[in-house]
Enzyme design. Structure first.
Site, PDB file in Angstrom:
ATOM      1  N   LYS A 148     105.816  43.133  85.133  1.00  0.00           N
ATOM      2  CA  LYS A 148     105.494  42.944  86.555  1.00  0.00           C
ATOM      3  C   LYS A 148     105.209  44.272  87.247  1.00  0.00           C
ATOM      4  O   LYS A 148     104.305  44.361  88.099  1.00  0.00           O
ATOM      5  CB  LYS A 148     106.636  42.215  87.272  1.00  0.00           C
ATOM      6  CG  LYS A 148     106.292  41.854  88.722  1.00  0.00           C
ATOM      7  CD  LYS A 148     107.468  41.278  89.463  1.00  0.00           C
ATOM      8  CE  LYS A 148     107.712  39.839  89.155  1.00  0.00           C
ATOM      9  NZ  LYS A 148     106.742  38.919  89.788  1.00  0.00           N
ATOM     10  N   MET A 197     101.590  32.010  94.136  1.00  0.00           N
ATOM     11  CA  MET A 197     102.699  31.356  93.431  1.00  0.00           C
ATOM     12  C   MET A 197     103.447  32.290  92.478  1.00  0.00           C
ATOM     13  O   MET A 197     103.925  31.874  91.440  1.00  0.00           O
ATOM     14  CB  MET A 197     102.165  30.133  92.667  1.00  0.00           C
ATOM     15  CG  MET A 197     101.436  29.135  93.541  1.00  0.00           C
ATOM     16  SD  MET A 197     102.371  28.622  95.006  1.00  0.00           S
ATOM     17  CE  MET A 197     103.574  27.537  94.239  1.00  0.00           C
ATOM     18  N   ARG A 198     103.549  33.538  92.869  1.00  0.00           N
ATOM     19  CA  ARG A 198     104.219  34.523  92.012  1.00  0.00           C
ATOM     20  C   ARG A 198     105.265  35.256  92.840  1.00  0.00           C
ATOM     21  O   ARG A 198     105.041  35.525  94.018  1.00  0.00           O
ATOM     22  CB  ARG A 198     103.156  35.517  91.549  1.00  0.00           C
ATOM     23  CG  ARG A 198     103.308  36.062  90.191  1.00  0.00           C
ATOM     24  CD  ARG A 198     101.999  36.692  89.747  1.00  0.00           C
ATOM     25  NE  ARG A 198     101.218  35.732  88.983  1.00  0.00           N
ATOM     26  CZ  ARG A 198     101.535  35.364  87.751  1.00  0.00           C
ATOM     27  NH1 ARG A 198     102.564  35.882  87.138  1.00  0.00           N
ATOM     28  NH2 ARG A 198     100.803  34.467  87.123  1.00  0.00           N
ATOM     29  N   ILE A 241     107.212  38.305  94.292  1.00  0.00           N
ATOM     30  CA  ILE A 241     106.877  39.701  94.573  1.00  0.00           C
ATOM     31  C   ILE A 241     107.989  40.589  94.011  1.00  0.00           C
ATOM     32  O   ILE A 241     109.169  40.323  94.219  1.00  0.00           O
ATOM     33  CB  ILE A 241     106.729  39.923  96.094  1.00  0.00           C
ATOM     34  CG1 ILE A 241     105.594  39.045  96.654  1.00  0.00           C
ATOM     35  CG2 ILE A 241     106.487  41.392  96.417  1.00  0.00           C
ATOM     36  CD1 ILE A 241     104.212  39.369  96.139  1.00  0.00           C
ATOM     37  N   HIS A 301     105.724  29.338 103.928  1.00  0.00           N
ATOM     38  CA  HIS A 301     106.457  28.410 103.064  1.00  0.00           C
ATOM     39  C   HIS A 301     106.450  27.013 103.687  1.00  0.00           C
ATOM     40  O   HIS A 301     106.842  26.853 104.849  1.00  0.00           O
ATOM     41  CB  HIS A 301     107.902  28.882 102.869  1.00  0.00           C
ATOM     42  CG  HIS A 301     108.661  28.017 101.918  1.00  0.00           C
ATOM     43  ND1 HIS A 301     108.435  28.045 100.559  1.00  0.00           N
ATOM     44  CD2 HIS A 301     109.601  27.063 102.127  1.00  0.00           C
ATOM     45  CE1 HIS A 301     109.222  27.156  99.970  1.00  0.00           C
ATOM     46  NE2 HIS A 301     109.932  26.551 100.897  1.00  0.00           N
TER      47      HIS A 301
END
Length: 196
Positions: free
Chosen positions: A66, A91-92, A94, A110
């Site tokens: 990452k 959709m990942r 942080i 959200h």
């Protein structure tokens, strides 16, 4: 004028909604410099082409971890002079690289009334729980899952007769109405900080 980057993973309807709000001066203090996507075939890219917004696909699978993935994104953001990251259906999670370089400068949309129903399937979760209400929340991003400081949220009372699809329509309609206003508020704060 605040330079923003919008991150998306899929359809990009909230991305397009924000660009339209910038173009028609609902958000009069921001300009979108770049769209970042993590999926090659994200429909958001087609929207970006049509709206004349530069977009960059960064493939997470091309990086060992990452940190390396986010370092590449960071390089792109710095190149565009980005001051605020806006997550609109990204959709990942942080990670540390972006959190460290953009403290209190990453916001997320959200589709639930946090702290209820965090995570990736919040509309379905609220529906299956037969919740009395759900909503939409915009919050700053921190290390947790949808745990950052809440900037603004609004409720939707769920009619028990609604199907999942109808609930989704109500949530998305609230997103489109609310998100541009909150982005403007956050950009106002950034501009105020800059003058201090």
């Amino acid at each position: 004028m605040v330079n923003i980057a919008i991150f998306a993973s899929g359809n990009g309807s909230n991305f397009e909604n924000l660009i339209n709000a910038i173009n028609d001066k609902q958000i009069d203090n921001a300009q979108c410099k770049v769209l970042i996507v993590d999926k090659e075939n994200a429909y958001a890219c087609k929207r970006a082409e049509r709206l004349h917004i530069p977009f960059v696909y960064v493939n997470p699978k091309e990086y060992a971890n990452k940190a390396e993935y986010e370092s590449e994104i960071l390089r792109i953001l710095k190149g565009y002079g980005v001051e605020l990251i806006v997550l609109a259906g990204y959709m990942r999670f942080i990670g540390e690289v972006l959190l460290t370089n953009y403290p209190n400068r990453i916001i997320n949309l959200h589709p639930a009334y946090l702290p209820n129903f965090p995570g990736a399937h919040s509309i379905l979760d609220a529906y299956e729980a037969h919740a009395e209400f759900t909503g939409v929340t915009v919050h700053y991003v921190d290390e947790g899952v949808d745990t950052g400081e809440i900037i603004h949220q609004e409720k939707i009372v769920i009619d028990p007769s609604w199907s999942l699809e109808v609930l989704e329509e109500h949530v998305h309609a609230l997103e489109y109405r609310m998100f541009p206003k909150v982005v403007k508020i956050v950009c106002d704060r950034i501009e105020e900080e800059a003058t201090k």
